[in-house]
Every structure is written in C-alpha cells, then in structure tokens.
Motif scaffolding. Structure first.
Motif, PDB file in Angstrom:
ATOM      1  N   ASP A   1       0.854  -1.350   0.204  1.00 54.01           N
ATOM      2  CA  ASP A   1      -0.050   0.028   0.051  1.00 54.01           C
ATOM      3  C   ASP A   1       1.065   1.111   0.063  1.00 54.01           C
ATOM      4  OD1 ASP A   1      -2.338  -1.592  -0.002  1.00 54.01           O
ATOM      5  OD2 ASP A   1      -2.275  -1.723   2.202  1.00 54.01           O
ATOM      6  N   HIS A   2       2.326   1.047   0.131  1.00 60.15           N
ATOM      7  CA  HIS A   2       2.945   2.116   0.002  1.00 60.15           C
ATOM      8  C   HIS A   2       3.317   2.538  -1.414  1.00 60.15           C
ATOM      9  CE1 HIS A   2       3.923   2.632   4.334  1.00 60.15           C
ATOM     10  NE2 HIS A   2       4.442   1.539   4.351  1.00 60.15           N
ATOM     11  N   ASN A   3       3.046   1.836  -2.327  1.00 61.68           N
ATOM     12  CA  ASN A   3       2.977   1.990  -3.830  1.00 61.68           C
ATOM     13  C   ASN A   3       1.682   2.716  -4.240  1.00 61.68           C
ATOM     14  OD1 ASN A   3       5.710   1.007  -3.720  1.00 61.68           O
ATOM     15  ND2 ASN A   3       4.599  -1.088  -4.028  1.00 61.68           N
TER      16      ASN A   3
ATOM     17  N   ARG B   1       0.961   4.459   5.594  1.00 60.32           N
ATOM     18  CA  ARG B   1       2.059   5.295   6.171  1.00 60.32           C
ATOM     19  C   ARG B   1       2.509   4.539   7.282  1.00 60.32           C
ATOM     20  NH1 ARG B   1       1.844  11.613   5.083  1.00 60.32           N
ATOM     21  NH2 ARG B   1       3.947  11.604   5.976  1.00 60.32           N
ATOM     22  N   ASP B   2       3.743   5.037   7.658  1.00 59.17           N
ATOM     23  CA  ASP B   2       4.672   4.349   9.047  1.00 59.17           C
ATOM     24  C   ASP B   2       4.825   5.543  10.132  1.00 59.17           C
ATOM     25  OD1 ASP B   2       4.660   2.082   7.774  1.00 59.17           O
ATOM     26  OD2 ASP B   2       6.660   2.527   6.783  1.00 59.17           O
ATOM     27  N   TRP B   3       4.685   5.508  11.097  1.00 59.40           N
ATOM     28  CA  TRP B   3       5.133   6.219  12.121  1.00 59.40           C
ATOM     29  C   TRP B   3       6.120   5.904  13.097  1.00 59.40           C
ATOM     30  CZ3 TRP B   3      -0.059   6.204  10.183  1.00 59.40           C
ATOM     31  CH2 TRP B   3      -0.708   7.520   9.726  1.00 59.40           C
TER      32      TRP B   3
ATOM     33  N   LYS C   1       9.845  -0.990  15.299  1.00 62.87           N
ATOM     34  CA  LYS C   1      10.469   0.510  15.368  1.00 62.87           C
ATOM     35  C   LYS C   1       9.326   1.587  14.801  1.00 62.87           C
ATOM     36  CE  LYS C   1      15.145  -0.748  15.348  1.00 62.87           C
ATOM     37  NZ  LYS C   1      15.055  -2.130  15.521  1.00 62.87           N
ATOM     38  N   HIS C   2       8.240   0.939  14.168  1.00 66.35           N
ATOM     39  CA  HIS C   2       7.190   1.927  13.673  1.00 66.35           C
ATOM     40  C   HIS C   2       5.958   1.228  13.506  1.00 66.35           C
ATOM     41  CE1 HIS C   2       8.215  -0.231   9.839  1.00 66.35           C
ATOM     42  NE2 HIS C   2       7.067  -0.010   9.341  1.00 66.35           N
ATOM     43  N   LEU C   3       5.078   1.910  13.594  1.00 65.89           N
ATOM     44  CA  LEU C   3       3.599   1.571  13.308  1.00 65.89           C
ATOM     45  C   LEU C   3       3.029   1.789  11.729  1.00 65.89           C
ATOM     46  CD1 LEU C   3       0.527   1.734  15.497  1.00 65.89           C
ATOM     47  CD2 LEU C   3       0.284   2.632  13.056  1.00 65.89           C
ATOM     48  N   HIS C   4       2.723   0.562  11.179  1.00 63.53           N
ATOM     49  CA  HIS C   4       2.200   0.673   9.639  1.00 63.53           C
ATOM     50  C   HIS C   4       0.862   0.767   9.881  1.00 63.53           C
ATOM     51  CE1 HIS C   4       1.811  -0.496   5.322  1.00 63.53           C
ATOM     52  NE2 HIS C   4       0.951  -0.926   5.960  1.00 63.53           N
ATOM     53  N   LEU C   5       0.153   1.857   9.013  1.00 69.23           N
ATOM     54  CA  LEU C   5      -1.440   1.691   8.988  1.00 69.23           C
ATOM     55  C   LEU C   5      -1.548   1.939   7.544  1.00 69.23           C
ATOM     56  CD1 LEU C   5      -4.315   2.385   9.935  1.00 69.23           C
ATOM     57  CD2 LEU C   5      -3.719   4.747  10.097  1.00 69.23           C
TER      58      LEU C   5
HETATM   59 ZN   LIG Z   1       4.494   0.487   6.166  1.00 74.18          ZN
END
Ligand SMILES: [Zn+2]
Length: 213
Positions: A42-44, A57-59, A116-120
């Motif tokens: 989904d990042h593409n 998105r990642d935070w 190290k991050h959360l992906h939504l």
């Molecule tokens: Zn991600």
C-alpha cells in the motif's frame, strides 16, 4: 507519474505531529522505497478515486518523544474508524472492519517485526480520501505543566479570552468574550473530540497542553 498520500493518512500524520511535535521521524514513511516497488504494498501509489494514491503510512515508535505506537495502536482499535484497512505494530496485525477478525490482534509473521514503527493501511476506496479528524481515545500527549487555570462553564477572565480566540469562538468586542458560556463549552468539546481527549467541555491541563499555548 504524480501521486499523493491519502488525505486520511495526512490528517492523522498532522494530528500525531500536533500531539508530539518533537517526536523522532527516523522510521516514518509514506511512498514505497525501491525495495517495495516490485511487490504489492500500500506504500506504492495506485488509482483510487481519480488519483494515484499512497494508502499506507509508517510512524516511528518514540515514547520518549511523545508517540508511543502501542498507545496509537490501542487508540485506533478503540476508535474502529472505517478508513482502517489494517494496522501492523510489534509482530501483531489488526484488520479493520472489512478484514478477518476485525479489530483483534493477530500474530504478524512478515520479515519486518515492525517494532520500530507502526504501519497503517487505509482502505482502497473513496473513504481513504476523507481527511476528517481521527478519534484517538486514550492517546495521551505528555502533559506539560500549564500556566493557565482550568476553565469551565461560568469561568471568566483573560484565560477564557485566550481559549476563545484560539478556538475562534468569540472575538474581542463580541458578547460573551471573556465569559465561558455554552458556545465556548461546545467549541472546547469539539476540540477535545478532534484531539482524542475525553470531551467534557472543560478546558483543563490536557486541553491547554494540546493547544501549545
Ligand atoms: Zn509500512
């Protein structure tokens, strides 16, 4: 090829930056890096409602900097926003309403533990283009001691004028300026909802902390 990040994700990004202005962004991300390009992610960007849209998105997990991704995950689970496709954090995946076992944590077996991050990921339809505010119940920002008093219905004075100006509810010269009445109370409630705070209409330390005043 031009692309945009889904408005819903940008709104959440803005809210998280508001909650934790000094948080680390080292593991933040939106558009896929070349590693993602060959695989479904989904990042593409893909075509959603008239644009090429990045729908993930990642935070960065940075509790010391004010963003604890475990808290963010729990807030998203509690809020059950229909824009959520799935959340991944710390070896767990949680599907939104349209996925398997909605809102329940399941083990995530992917190569990246996401510690190290959360992906939504947001849903791949019109809903992800909705830039409305996210409810983030229980997601607290560090409460800095405030120099302002707690205000509620009936309060008067300079601090009331300040919050009225900040919320754009009553301006100088208008009736009610400096008096915490129903209009001000409603505006504070709306602000609390927008920032994921309990909406009691009282302007206390957490509200002041959110305003950054
Ligand atoms: Zn991600």
């Amino acid at each position: 090829m031009s692309w945009i990040v889904a408005e819903s994700l940008n709104r959440l990004h803005q809210q998280l930056n508001g909650l934790a202005p000094n948080r680390s962004k080292v593991s933040d991300g939106s558009i896929g890096d070349p590693r993602h390009a060959g695989q479904a992610s989904d990042h593409n960007p893909r075509w959603i409602a008239g644009d090429n849209v990045v729908s993930a998105r990642d935070w960065t997990h940075d509790p010391a900097g004010g963003l604890d991704c475990a808290q963010l995950r729990d807030a998203l689970i509690r809020a059950k926003d229909s824009r959520v496709k799935y959340i991944i954090y710390s070896r767990s995946i949680i599907s939104g309403a349209g996925g398997p076992r909605p809102w329940v944590r399941r083990p995530y077996q992917g190569p990246n533990p996401h510690d190290k991050h959360l992906h939504l990921s947001v849903v791949g339809d019109q809903r992800c283009r909705d830039g409305g505010p996210w409810m983030l119940p229980g997601l607290t920002s560090p409460i800095t001691p405030t120099k302002y008093p707690t205000l509620q219905r009936g309060s008067t004075g300079e601090a009331v004028k300040l919050i009225q100006r900040f919320l754009g509810v009553v301006g100088p010269g208008a009736p009610g300026y400096g008096h915490y009445g129903p209009l001000t109370e409603t505006a504070v409630k709306k602000y609390q909802i927008m920032r994921g705070l309990p909406s009691d209409g009282v302007c206390g330390p957490r509200v002041w902390a959110e305003t950054g005043l």
